[in-house]
Design a protein around this motif. Structure first.
Motif, mmCIF file in Angstrom:
data_model
loop_
_atom_site.group_PDB
_atom_site.id
_atom_site.type_symbol
_atom_site.label_atom_id
_atom_site.label_comp_id
_atom_site.label_asym_id
_atom_site.label_seq_id
_atom_site.Cartn_x
_atom_site.Cartn_y
_atom_site.Cartn_z
ATOM 1 N N CYS A 184 4.342 1.138 4.258
ATOM 2 C CA CYS A 184 3.808 1.829 3.086
ATOM 3 C C CYS A 184 4.880 2.656 2.376
ATOM 4 O O CYS A 184 5.889 3.041 2.965
ATOM 5 C CB CYS A 184 2.661 2.750 3.487
ATOM 6 S SG CYS A 184 1.217 1.901 4.160
ATOM 7 N N ASP A 185 4.607 2.972 1.110
ATOM 8 C CA ASP A 185 5.354 3.987 0.378
ATOM 9 C C ASP A 185 4.659 5.337 0.574
ATOM 10 O O ASP A 185 3.467 5.396 0.936
ATOM 11 C CB ASP A 185 5.379 3.670 -1.118
ATOM 12 C CG ASP A 185 6.424 2.629 -1.482
ATOM 13 O OD1 ASP A 185 7.071 2.098 -0.559
ATOM 14 O OD2 ASP A 185 6.572 2.341 -2.678
ATOM 15 N N CYS B 86 -4.674 4.825 -3.293
ATOM 16 C CA CYS B 86 -3.873 5.123 -2.097
ATOM 17 C C CYS B 86 -4.612 4.730 -0.821
ATOM 18 O O CYS B 86 -5.833 4.543 -0.814
ATOM 19 C CB CYS B 86 -3.505 6.608 -2.058
ATOM 20 S SG CYS B 86 -4.870 7.736 -1.718
ATOM 21 N N GLN B 87 -3.858 4.627 0.260
ATOM 22 C CA GLN B 87 -4.437 4.355 1.574
ATOM 23 C C GLN B 87 -5.056 5.614 2.177
ATOM 24 O O GLN B 87 -6.099 5.560 2.819
ATOM 25 C CB GLN B 87 -3.356 3.833 2.527
ATOM 26 C CG GLN B 87 -2.761 2.510 2.127
ATOM 27 C CD GLN B 87 -3.783 1.389 2.187
ATOM 28 O OE1 GLN B 87 -4.325 1.086 3.254
ATOM 29 N NE2 GLN B 87 -4.086 0.791 1.047
ATOM 30 N N ASN C 113 4.787 1.580 9.701
ATOM 31 C CA ASN C 113 4.118 0.781 8.675
ATOM 32 C C ASN C 113 5.105 0.493 7.544
ATOM 33 O O ASN C 113 6.243 0.967 7.558
ATOM 34 C CB ASN C 113 2.878 1.518 8.143
ATOM 35 C CG ASN C 113 3.232 2.901 7.599
ATOM 36 O OD1 ASN C 113 3.909 3.035 6.592
ATOM 37 N ND2 ASN C 113 2.779 3.944 8.297
ATOM 38 N N ARG D 298 11.396 4.473 0.401
ATOM 39 C CA ARG D 298 9.929 4.407 0.295
ATOM 40 C C ARG D 298 9.284 5.773 0.053
ATOM 41 O O ARG D 298 8.056 5.877 0.011
ATOM 42 C CB ARG D 298 9.344 3.776 1.564
ATOM 43 C CG ARG D 298 9.724 2.309 1.719
ATOM 44 C CD ARG D 298 8.913 1.626 2.814
ATOM 45 N NE ARG D 298 9.416 1.922 4.152
ATOM 46 C CZ ARG D 298 8.643 2.224 5.191
ATOM 47 N NH1 ARG D 298 7.333 2.304 5.051
ATOM 48 N NH2 ARG D 298 9.174 2.455 6.376
ATOM 49 N N PRO E 37 0.827 -1.217 0.000
ATOM 50 C CA PRO E 37 0.000 0.000 0.000
ATOM 51 C C PRO E 37 0.860 1.265 0.000
ATOM 52 O O PRO E 37 2.057 1.201 0.262
ATOM 53 C CB PRO E 37 -0.789 -0.137 1.298
ATOM 54 C CG PRO E 37 0.139 -0.887 2.201
ATOM 55 C CD PRO E 37 0.884 -1.849 1.325
ATOM 56 N N PHE E 38 0.215 2.423 -0.263
ATOM 57 C CA PHE E 38 0.976 3.675 -0.302
ATOM 58 C C PHE E 38 0.080 4.847 0.089
ATOM 59 O O PHE E 38 -1.145 4.808 -0.033
ATOM 60 C CB PHE E 38 1.568 3.913 -1.691
ATOM 61 C CG PHE E 38 0.531 4.136 -2.773
ATOM 62 C CD1 PHE E 38 0.125 5.413 -3.129
ATOM 63 C CD2 PHE E 38 -0.032 3.056 -3.438
ATOM 64 C CE1 PHE E 38 -0.822 5.609 -4.122
ATOM 65 C CE2 PHE E 38 -0.989 3.242 -4.434
ATOM 66 C CZ PHE E 38 -1.386 4.525 -4.773
#
Length: 353
Positions: A206-207, A254-255, A204, A235, A180-181
């Motif tokens: 994530c990116d 995106c998140q 986390n 990231r 996820p990002f």
């Protein structure tokens, strides 16, 4: 029949908020043919957009010399100046003037008192001449009253709409992040405060993708230095400007969108993320609490520990009931439409003409 001219000269610069404001407004007006049954609409426009809009509008082509002399003002009854710092303001115009003010961000930027005073003086001159002043948020209205001598009865608040069209196009981006990002977008300047965001990745995997015109390379370097300090530089992606279809892909997938800006007159990227039901995490500064309201999340400060912890709290809360949260966020964004803005501007034009 009244003759209305809308100054969209700033559309010569794409990929910024003023371009999108002008583009969305004149598209929304053009989608109401009944407006032009009673009034004649024209654009003061750069050559780059003439072909796209010449069927919907009469075009008066922009010329840089017009900053010294506007020879055509007697052709119109109403002039809409869409950019507060325009150098093409018709002070000697005999008709009525609508003047849109987007922000007083220069008061929050690293400028000298002398430079701020110079900008305020020019805005004040336009405020004095304008017949109606449009603020794009209640916050901007309060700023006009704070920094200008003005008859408050001349000020009208008209919110911007959401830039995402009803059936948006999606295109897999050239820089496809690991999922996820998190995604955010804006001209990369110090006032956007993006340098605080690398710490949101501490708890986390994530990116973080940051899109937008990179006007300040030194500030881009600051962002990446912070990312390196926190051990997340691999990231954090600074990807520059992107097409609308790629932006839509990032927003849809995106998140969340973090938007810790220090100075905004509105905050269009916030609504764009909300259109897709995404959680937004905002600063509590300037216009953002007004636009995000109770459907946004907020950072209370910009300390790394708080950014990291608050990010995880937001995701836990949102993910606890994604369907309900997402629908509420979409409904909130749906209140802001360019059609509604166009109708309100048209009402002002008609009242003045």
């Amino acid at each position: 029949m009244s003759r209305i001219l809308i100054d969209v000269e700033r559309m010569k610069y794409s990929n910024n908020g003023l371009f999108h404001f002008c583009n969305q407004l004149i598209n929304a007006i053009a989608s109401h043919p009944e407006f032009q049954q009673h009034d004649e609409y024209s654009l003061f426009a750069p050559p780059t957009i003439i072909e796209e809009y010449q069927d919907a509008y009469n075009i008066f082509k922009f010329n840089p010399l017009y900053k010294f002399f506007l020879p055509f003002t007697n052709k119109y009854d109403v002039w809409h100046s869409t950019f507060q710092n325009t150098r093409y303001f018709p002070f000697k115009f005999k008709g009525k003037i609508v003047y849109t003010i987007h922000d007083f961000n220069f008061m929050y930027e690293n400028k000298s008192d002398q430079r701020r005073s110079e900008i305020l003086k020019k805005i004040q001159q336009k405020v004095d001449r304008a017949d109606v002043i449009v603020a794009i948020s209640k916050f901007v209205k309060s700023e006009i009253v704070k920094y200008c001598k003005v008859d408050i009865a001349k000020i009208v608040v008209i919110y911007n709409g959401c830039n995402i069209v009803e059936k948006p196009k999606f295109e897999v981006p050239k820089v496809k992040p690991n999922l996820p990002f998190f995604f955010t977008i804006g001209t990369i300047l110090e006032k956007k405060n993006f340098k605080v965001l690398p710490s949101m990745l501490l708890h986390n995997d994530c990116d973080l993708v940051i899109a937008g015109q990179q006007l300040d390379r030194a500030y881009c370097n600051k962002i990446m230095e912070r990312a390196q300090y926190f051990g997340v530089s691999n990231r954090v992606k600074l990807i520059g400007t992107i097409p609308e279809a790629e932006k839509n892909w990032y927003l849809k997938n995106c998140q969340a969108m973090p938007f810790p800006s220090l100075a905004e007159g509105f905050g269009l990227p916030v609504l764009e993320a909300m259109h897709f039901g995404k959680p937004t995490i905002l600063s509590r500064l300037t216009s953002l609490p007004e636009i995000g309201s109770s459907q946004a999340y907020y950072y209370d400060n910009f300390e790394p520990d708080h950014i990291a912890t608050r990010t995880m709290e937001v995701m836990e809360d949102y993910n606890g009931n994604i369907a309900k949260k997402s629908e509420a966020i979409k409904a909130h964004a749906g209140q802001f439409t360019w059609e509604g803005a166009a109708i309100k501007y048209n009402e002002i034009y008609k009242k003045l003409s």
